[in-house]
Scaffold this motif. Structure first.
Motif, PDB file in Angstrom:
ATOM      1  N   MET A 106       5.154 -14.929   7.159  1.00 15.96           N
ATOM      2  CA  MET A 106       5.273 -13.474   7.251  1.00 15.96           C
ATOM      3  C   MET A 106       4.206 -12.830   6.384  1.00 15.96           C
ATOM      4  SD  MET A 106       8.452 -11.007   6.117  1.00 15.96           S
ATOM      5  CE  MET A 106       9.580 -11.858   7.221  1.00 15.96           C
ATOM      6  N   GLY A 107       3.583 -11.748   6.857  1.00 15.94           N
ATOM      7  CA  GLY A 107       2.590 -11.047   6.075  1.00 15.94           C
ATOM      8  C   GLY A 107       2.937  -9.581   5.961  1.00 15.94           C
ATOM      9  N   SER A 108       2.914  -9.050   4.743  1.00 19.28           N
ATOM     10  CA  SER A 108       3.172  -7.637   4.506  1.00 19.28           C
ATOM     11  C   SER A 108       1.868  -6.862   4.601  1.00 19.28           C
ATOM     12  CB  SER A 108       3.813  -7.437   3.132  1.00 19.28           C
ATOM     13  OG  SER A 108       5.075  -8.055   3.070  1.00 19.28           O
ATOM     14  N   LEU A 109       1.896  -5.745   5.309  1.00 16.76           N
ATOM     15  CA  LEU A 109       0.700  -4.935   5.494  1.00 16.76           C
ATOM     16  C   LEU A 109       0.611  -3.850   4.428  1.00 16.76           C
ATOM     17  CD1 LEU A 109       0.816  -4.459   9.381  1.00 16.76           C
ATOM     18  CD2 LEU A 109      -0.231  -6.311   8.057  1.00 16.76           C
ATOM     19  N   ASN A 110      -0.597  -3.428   4.125  1.00 15.88           N
ATOM     20  CA  ASN A 110      -0.805  -2.304   3.220  1.00 15.88           C
ATOM     21  C   ASN A 110      -0.458  -1.015   3.949  1.00 15.88           C
ATOM     22  OD1 ASN A 110      -1.752  -3.835   1.014  1.00 15.88           O
ATOM     23  ND2 ASN A 110      -3.802  -3.930   1.908  1.00 15.88           N
ATOM     24  N   VAL A 111       0.414  -0.225   3.344  1.00 15.16           N
ATOM     25  CA  VAL A 111       0.893   1.007   3.973  1.00 15.16           C
ATOM     26  C   VAL A 111       0.320   2.206   3.225  1.00 15.16           C
ATOM     27  CG1 VAL A 111       2.917   2.330   4.651  1.00 15.16           C
ATOM     28  CG2 VAL A 111       3.021  -0.167   4.632  1.00 15.16           C
ATOM     29  N   PRO A 112      -0.373   3.128   3.916  1.00 13.11           N
ATOM     30  CA  PRO A 112      -0.948   4.300   3.238  1.00 13.11           C
ATOM     31  C   PRO A 112       0.152   5.230   2.725  1.00 13.11           C
ATOM     32  CG  PRO A 112      -1.169   4.494   5.621  1.00 13.11           C
ATOM     33  CD  PRO A 112      -0.671   3.107   5.363  1.00 13.11           C
ATOM     34  N   PRO A 113      -0.167   6.023   1.682  1.00 13.56           N
ATOM     35  CA  PRO A 113       0.852   6.900   1.067  1.00 13.56           C
ATOM     36  C   PRO A 113       1.570   7.807   2.053  1.00 13.56           C
ATOM     37  CG  PRO A 113      -1.102   6.801  -0.310  1.00 13.56           C
ATOM     38  CD  PRO A 113      -1.443   6.073   0.954  1.00 13.56           C
ATOM     39  N   ALA A 114       0.847   8.361   3.016  1.00  8.40           N
ATOM     40  CA  ALA A 114       1.489   9.279   3.973  1.00  8.40           C
ATOM     41  C   ALA A 114       2.566   8.568   4.772  1.00  8.40           C
ATOM     42  CB  ALA A 114       0.446   9.881   4.910  1.00  8.40           C
ATOM     43  N   LEU A 115       2.330   7.316   5.125  1.00 11.84           N
ATOM     44  CA  LEU A 115       3.298   6.564   5.911  1.00 11.84           C
ATOM     45  C   LEU A 115       4.464   6.085   5.056  1.00 11.84           C
ATOM     46  CD1 LEU A 115       3.718   5.731   8.820  1.00 11.84           C
ATOM     47  CD2 LEU A 115       2.406   3.651   8.383  1.00 11.84           C
ATOM     48  N   LEU A 116       4.244   5.932   3.755  1.00  6.58           N
ATOM     49  CA  LEU A 116       5.327   5.521   2.851  1.00  6.58           C
ATOM     50  C   LEU A 116       6.410   6.581   2.742  1.00  6.58           C
ATOM     51  CD1 LEU A 116       3.402   3.738  -0.037  1.00  6.58           C
ATOM     52  CD2 LEU A 116       5.003   2.698   1.582  1.00  6.58           C
ATOM     53  N   ARG A 117       6.142   7.782   3.206  1.00  9.18           N
ATOM     54  CA  ARG A 117       7.211   8.790   3.267  1.00  9.18           C
ATOM     55  C   ARG A 117       8.258   8.405   4.301  1.00  9.18           C
ATOM     56  NH1 ARG A 117       4.177  14.223   4.490  1.00  9.18           N
ATOM     57  NH2 ARG A 117       3.288  12.842   6.076  1.00  9.18           N
ATOM     58  N   TRP A 118       7.866   7.534   5.251  1.00  4.29           N
ATOM     59  CA  TRP A 118       8.760   7.127   6.330  1.00  4.29           C
ATOM     60  C   TRP A 118       9.281   5.704   6.173  1.00  4.29           C
ATOM     61  CZ3 TRP A 118      10.539  10.300  10.120  1.00  4.29           C
ATOM     62  CH2 TRP A 118       9.887  11.529  10.287  1.00  4.29           C
ATOM     63  N   VAL A 119       8.441   4.815   5.687  1.00  3.13           N
ATOM     64  CA  VAL A 119       8.804   3.396   5.675  1.00  3.13           C
ATOM     65  C   VAL A 119       8.714   2.839   4.259  1.00  3.13           C
ATOM     66  CG1 VAL A 119       7.815   3.218   7.991  1.00  3.13           C
ATOM     67  CG2 VAL A 119       6.505   2.391   6.038  1.00  3.13           C
ATOM     68  N   SER A 120       9.468   1.762   4.019  1.00  2.00           N
ATOM     69  CA  SER A 120       9.367   1.065   2.733  1.00  2.00           C
ATOM     70  C   SER A 120       8.552  -0.217   2.859  1.00  2.00           C
ATOM     71  CB  SER A 120      10.762   0.738   2.188  1.00  2.00           C
ATOM     72  OG  SER A 120      11.482  -0.084   3.083  1.00  2.00           O
ATOM     73  N   GLY A 121       8.204  -0.618   4.083  1.00  2.00           N
ATOM     74  CA  GLY A 121       7.384  -1.803   4.269  1.00  2.00           C
ATOM     75  C   GLY A 121       7.184  -2.123   5.731  1.00  2.00           C
ATOM     76  N   ILE A 122       6.066  -2.794   6.041  1.00  2.00           N
ATOM     77  CA  ILE A 122       5.757  -3.250   7.391  1.00  2.00           C
ATOM     78  C   ILE A 122       5.326  -4.707   7.297  1.00  2.00           C
ATOM     79  CG2 ILE A 122       4.341  -2.928   9.461  1.00  2.00           C
ATOM     80  CD1 ILE A 122       3.895  -0.039   8.597  1.00  2.00           C
ATOM     81  N   ASP A 123       5.969  -5.577   8.075  1.00  2.00           N
ATOM     82  CA  ASP A 123       5.658  -7.000   8.074  1.00  2.00           C
ATOM     83  C   ASP A 123       5.301  -7.456   9.487  1.00  2.00           C
ATOM     84  OD1 ASP A 123       6.369  -7.385   5.341  1.00  2.00           O
ATOM     85  OD2 ASP A 123       8.476  -7.375   5.935  1.00  2.00           O
ATOM     86  N   VAL A 124       4.439  -8.455   9.554  1.00  2.35           N
ATOM     87  CA  VAL A 124       4.133  -9.132  10.807  1.00  2.35           C
ATOM     88  C   VAL A 124       4.488 -10.595  10.609  1.00  2.35           C
ATOM     89  CG1 VAL A 124       2.349  -9.749  12.469  1.00  2.35           C
ATOM     90  CG2 VAL A 124       2.268  -7.519  11.325  1.00  2.35           C
ATOM     91  N   ALA A 125       5.304 -11.147  11.500  1.00  2.00           N
ATOM     92  CA  ALA A 125       5.796 -12.515  11.324  1.00  2.00           C
ATOM     93  C   ALA A 125       5.765 -13.266  12.640  1.00  2.00           C
ATOM     94  CB  ALA A 125       7.223 -12.507  10.773  1.00  2.00           C
ATOM     95  N   THR A 126       5.630 -14.585  12.526  1.00  2.00           N
ATOM     96  CA  THR A 126       5.745 -15.488  13.667  1.00  2.00           C
ATOM     97  C   THR A 126       6.711 -16.599  13.296  1.00  2.00           C
ATOM     98  OG1 THR A 126       3.474 -15.058  14.377  1.00  2.00           O
ATOM     99  CG2 THR A 126       4.538 -17.027  15.241  1.00  2.00           C
TER     100      THR A 126
END
Length: 236
Positions: free
Chosen positions: A1-21
């Motif tokens: 699993m890899g966690s993506l860098n989330v820009p500050p504006a998007l952090l108002r909506w999400v606490s994290g974004i991951d891509v996994a296989t």
């Protein structure tokens, strides 16, 4: 699993974004989570919403499809879906689409796709964020008082915005604090205190109820019997 860098504006909506296989391996553990998660099964272009998970799930690891997982901040999924979340706990539901979200771009560049889709949307008030912070170190009554709300009103806000009552939200948050702390011999009492439990015995009992095994067994890899991965689906 890899966690993506989330820009500050998007952090108002999400606490994290991951891509996994998914890959073949030992028992996979889905720990309890008080967040609502948006998930895209990349190969199928299948978008689903996963409500908060109140108990750990153990299932046999196996090769599977790639997915993008977006863990939402409290109250944000309610705003996006346009409906209360009070019936989403422990459920997995299909989503036909989300307004403004390009599914193909979401599959290849999740951050850009979400930033473009949500940039112009009004961000819901941060009251639930503040309430969640207050619950992490206090009681429901204290959190309601600090926010100048009745306990009943706070209960309604949490059910609609997270799918959980304030007390259940706080229980899962404490458990996740324990899991994040890791395990070292002789540190259980310190971990219990830092996570907000009355004592180590209280922590052990809560851990067993939510994880299915006590802390020492879990950290030693003595899990409950794995089950097949099943989903209860309906329509949001």
């Amino acid at each position: 699993m890899g966690s993506l860098n989330v820009p500050p504006a998007l952090l108002r909506w999400v606490s994290g974004i991951d891509v996994a296989t998914a890959t073949a391996g030992p028992t996979a553990v889905d720990v309890p989570d008080h967040a609502t998660t948006l998930l895209l099964r990349v190969e199928r272009r299948e978008l689903i919403v996963m409500g908060p998970r109140t108990r750990a799930a153990y299932h046999a690891g196996g090769a599977g499809h790639s997915c993008v997982r977006v863990r939402m901040r409290p109250g944000r999924a309610q705003a996006l879906l346009g409906r209360p979340l009070r019936d989403l706990a422990d459920r997995v539901l299909p989503l036909r689409a989300l307004p403004g979200l390009d599914i193909d771009q979401f599959a290849t560049d999740p951050v850009t796709a979400l930033d473009g889709a949500w940039a112009g949307l009004p961000v819901p008030p941060a009251r639930l964020d503040e309430a969640a912070r207050l619950l992490a170190g206090g009681t429901v009554a204290a959190a309601a008082a600090r926010l100048h709300l009745s306990e009943r009103r706070l209960h309604t806000l949490f059910l609609d915005g997270t799918g959980l009552s304030p007390k259940r939200f706080a229980r899962i948050d404490r458990l996740r604090t324990v899991l994040a702390a890791g395990a070292e011999p002789g540190r259980w009492a310190d971990i219990a205190a830092s996570a907000g439990y009355y004592d180590q015995s209280h922590m052990t009992g809560e851990f067993r109820r939510l994880m299915g095994v006590p802390p020492a067994a879990f950290t030693a890899g003595r899990f409950p019997a794995a089950t097949s991965c099943t989903e209860r689906q309906g329509h949001p």
